[in-house]
Design a protein around this motif. Sequence first.
Motif, PDB file in Angstrom:
ATOM      1  N   SER A  53      -7.013   5.348   1.727  1.00 10.42           N
ATOM      2  CA  SER A  53      -5.661   5.704   1.294  1.00 10.42           C
ATOM      3  C   SER A  53      -5.397   5.415  -0.172  1.00 10.42           C
ATOM      4  O   SER A  53      -4.594   6.084  -0.793  1.00 10.42           O
TER       5      SER A  53
ATOM      6  N   VAL B 215      -6.890  -8.659  11.987  1.00  6.16           N
ATOM      7  CA  VAL B 215      -7.982  -7.970  12.669  1.00  6.16           C
ATOM      8  C   VAL B 215      -9.181  -8.915  12.819  1.00  6.16           C
ATOM      9  O   VAL B 215      -9.787  -9.015  13.890  1.00  6.16           O
TER      10      VAL B 215
ATOM     11  N   ILE C  53       0.828  -1.208   0.000  1.00  5.66           N
ATOM     12  CA  ILE C  53       0.000   0.000   0.000  1.00  5.66           C
ATOM     13  C   ILE C  53       0.862   1.258   0.000  1.00  5.66           C
ATOM     14  O   ILE C  53       0.595   2.206  -0.742  1.00  5.66           O
TER      15      ILE C  53
ATOM     16  N   GLU D 113     -11.197   0.825   5.222  1.00  5.78           N
ATOM     17  CA  GLU D 113     -10.067   1.554   5.806  1.00  5.78           C
ATOM     18  C   GLU D 113      -8.991   1.762   4.739  1.00  5.78           C
ATOM     19  O   GLU D 113      -8.419   2.850   4.624  1.00  5.78           O
ATOM     20  N   ARG D 114      -8.704   0.719   3.958  1.00  4.24           N
ATOM     21  CA  ARG D 114      -7.698   0.859   2.903  1.00  4.24           C
ATOM     22  C   ARG D 114      -8.163   1.814   1.826  1.00  4.24           C
ATOM     23  O   ARG D 114      -7.368   2.506   1.205  1.00  4.24           O
TER      24      ARG D 114
END
Lengths: 275, 596
Positions: A110, A152, A86, A106-107
């Motif tokens: 970005s 997670v 990432i 969440e990714r």
Amino acid sequence: MRLVKLLALATALTALMASVAVAGPVFDRIQKDKKIRVGIMTDSIPGAFYNEKGEWGGFDYDMATEVAKRMGVEIERVQVNNKTRIALVQSGQIDLSVSNMTHTRERDKSVDFSLTYFFDGQKILAKKGQFKSVKDMVGKKIATMQGTTSEVNVRRALKEAGDPNAEANVISFQKESECFQALQNGRVAGWSTDASILVGYAAKTPGQFELVGDFLSDEPYGMAMPQDDSALRDAVNAAIQDMWKDGTYKKIYNKWYGPGTPFEMPLAGQIEIWP
Amino acid sequence: MIRYWLEKTWVQNAILISLAAFAIYYCGWVFDFGYEFKWSMLFTRNETYGVVMGAEILKGLANTVRISLISSVLALFLGTVLGLARLSLFRPLRATATSIIEFFRNTPLLIQLFFWYFAFPAILPENVRDVLFSGQFEFWCATMGLSIYTASFMAEVIRAGLQSIPKGLLEAAYSSGLSYFQVLRTIILPLAFRAIIPPLGSEFLNNMKNSSLAMVVGVAELTWQAQQVESLTFKGFEATSAATVLYLSLSLIISFILNGVNGRMRLDTTPARSVPVLVVGALLAPFGLIRRMFVRPVTRALRARRRAAAQTTYTPLAAMLHQLGGHAARAAILAGKGLFLAVLAGLFYSVGKGLLGFKWQVVFDNLRALLIWHFPNGRPDEMFLGLGGLSYSLLMAVIAISVSFFIGLAVGVGRSCSNRVFRIPCLLYIELIRGNPLIIVIFWVYFFIPVMFGTTLNVFWSATWALTAFTGAYIAEIVRTGIQNVPAGQVEAAYSTGLTYLQAMRRIVLPQALKQMIPAIVGQFIAIFKDTSLAFVLGVLELTFVAQGINNRLMIHPMEIYGTVAFFYFICCYSMSVFAARLERRLSPEKVSLRM
């Protein structure tokens, strides 16, 4: 006098660096250079890995090659791993990351993602005949890979199953092979990640390990791209859809996950097709 | 004209302040990083995960401190034992200690940790393994691995300290009737440790920085947590900055304490009342008080009793008992030696049996890949015609050492110069780099240099530049010590003949200093070669990464593959260290070696 010259040179250099730093939209650059930089993993079997002869290959490898071909540009493959995949897109060092990466919200803050190009789900791999479901794994140690969604998810799943010590019972390693070694030498009772990866490793030692229980989560894989470059996203999505339509996708899928391969897994979904 | 103004301190300060102000202004307002800074994420609660990221990083710091403290104490103890064993007159013990030290010094810590964690439990009996696995195996594995690694470095430092004790002092001690342990406790160790506090201190610092490698076995220490925060929030810049600041402060605190200890222990000068000395004194005061209150009366009483006993007549019975005791002690030592040999033989037997039982075919099949990958038939997307493995590691180390030599030379000269404009930036560079673990430097170079300069950098070059920047700081320190070792009178003579600072350096000081530095630089080369193994975190095709890839594919022969890799590293490093030792002997005046 020499010092003055030196200072002037230093100032000029910094000014030069500042001017280099500004880059144009990614898609235009790809079209201009006729070259796309794609991040691919090297240690994920059968996603992307080095085989006995040291050749790079795998499902993601073939997908990336095909997408670049359909975009009509040359491919430059960059080695990435779960830590770099990432950050490299963020910093613009790669234009596309095809590295068995789950598309998460969440990714998505970005980087941008393509359509889901692979349908996976998270499971737990454990010694054969010891555990029936996640409930049985409460209080046992479980290996995961750092920086992945599995980490997670498995914590959450253990907590839901009633493990008060879920935080400490999940041990995060840097590589898939390390997780598998920890499972083999008995340090952990289970290893949790995407089922496609687990199947690949379980096939190394037939009859010793099995998948436990149901899917902990859905893991839709997407190709990651720099934020806010809609032309690039369209081009990649169109390439994926075309591959599905003309059967190339099935061919690649069957090469790695089809019947008769060590990593056999039924195709679990269908790629979204826009008319 | 310029020189006249540059010699004034206030001009130097003004230049430094304006440079700093320009840098802050430029980075803060002019330069576009193309990255959205969000420092608040360190202090605020993240809604997705329900944790404060800064608190997670602090938890990592606590673990780093714990590992460093425990492993430092263990390493100091182990290192002392090994250092003494290295000077033993009993040859098998000496040989064992030497091989342990050389083996652990000359293989990368990373490989050692992999071995302790993944391979070592496999050779233990089932029930021992269960006991190990029931506790915090990750933590203890990393701590023990780290302390053995540090101990092997400390052992050499301690041996040098022991050998620096004048022989006459020992002879006097022995002839005054002290036993070996009394001499050890009251003469050898106190003197030796005073002499070696500075090099020992840098081992403590290295130990703290090396604890960052515990992350490969899943210990949630500072680097691990910074990585974790990065992977959860993708705010790598903030997380890594936080880790860097914390590592720097830890390093500074350790240096501060070591300075204090050094100042307290020094015998040659009157105790300097510097701040570190006072602080360490304050820290140690309670212990001194306890000692004065509880320990001293007891020892005094014991001594009085001993004296009273000594005044009674020495009966033949007591003499006989004394003699018997002496015989018993000699017999015990002999038995101990026998036992040691038996254990050694048993170890050799089981290791040999294990080695023969391995499937070495696997190694031969992959030997080519381990050595050169698929050179020269590489694919177009591979660098250097597909070079990889051991030769890649060597190549990285050679590039890094050659470039960093010049960086180190420039920075080292700048660091020793009296003009602040040069000295302070050089000092900052050295301390900033040396205060951080290599792995953090690698992350900085890999992720953030491209962002700053808007270029792309492949993994090979970024790892190599990180190694270069890292080594540059260490070589600068070597250069500085080299310069300091040149007698001050020569420099003054050079100045008075009208040479400038740079001329004096180039013609008088550096030629002499460089010659003395060669062994230290070879030592640095060994360190950097071992450190190339860390490039595996970026996926550079060096030896460790290739080995992991092969192991990843085969899965069932980790011992064979890691054993071979350790052997490769060892052969390269050991031959270089033998070379360095020979150079040192040739370049330095003869030293009397002394055995105890």
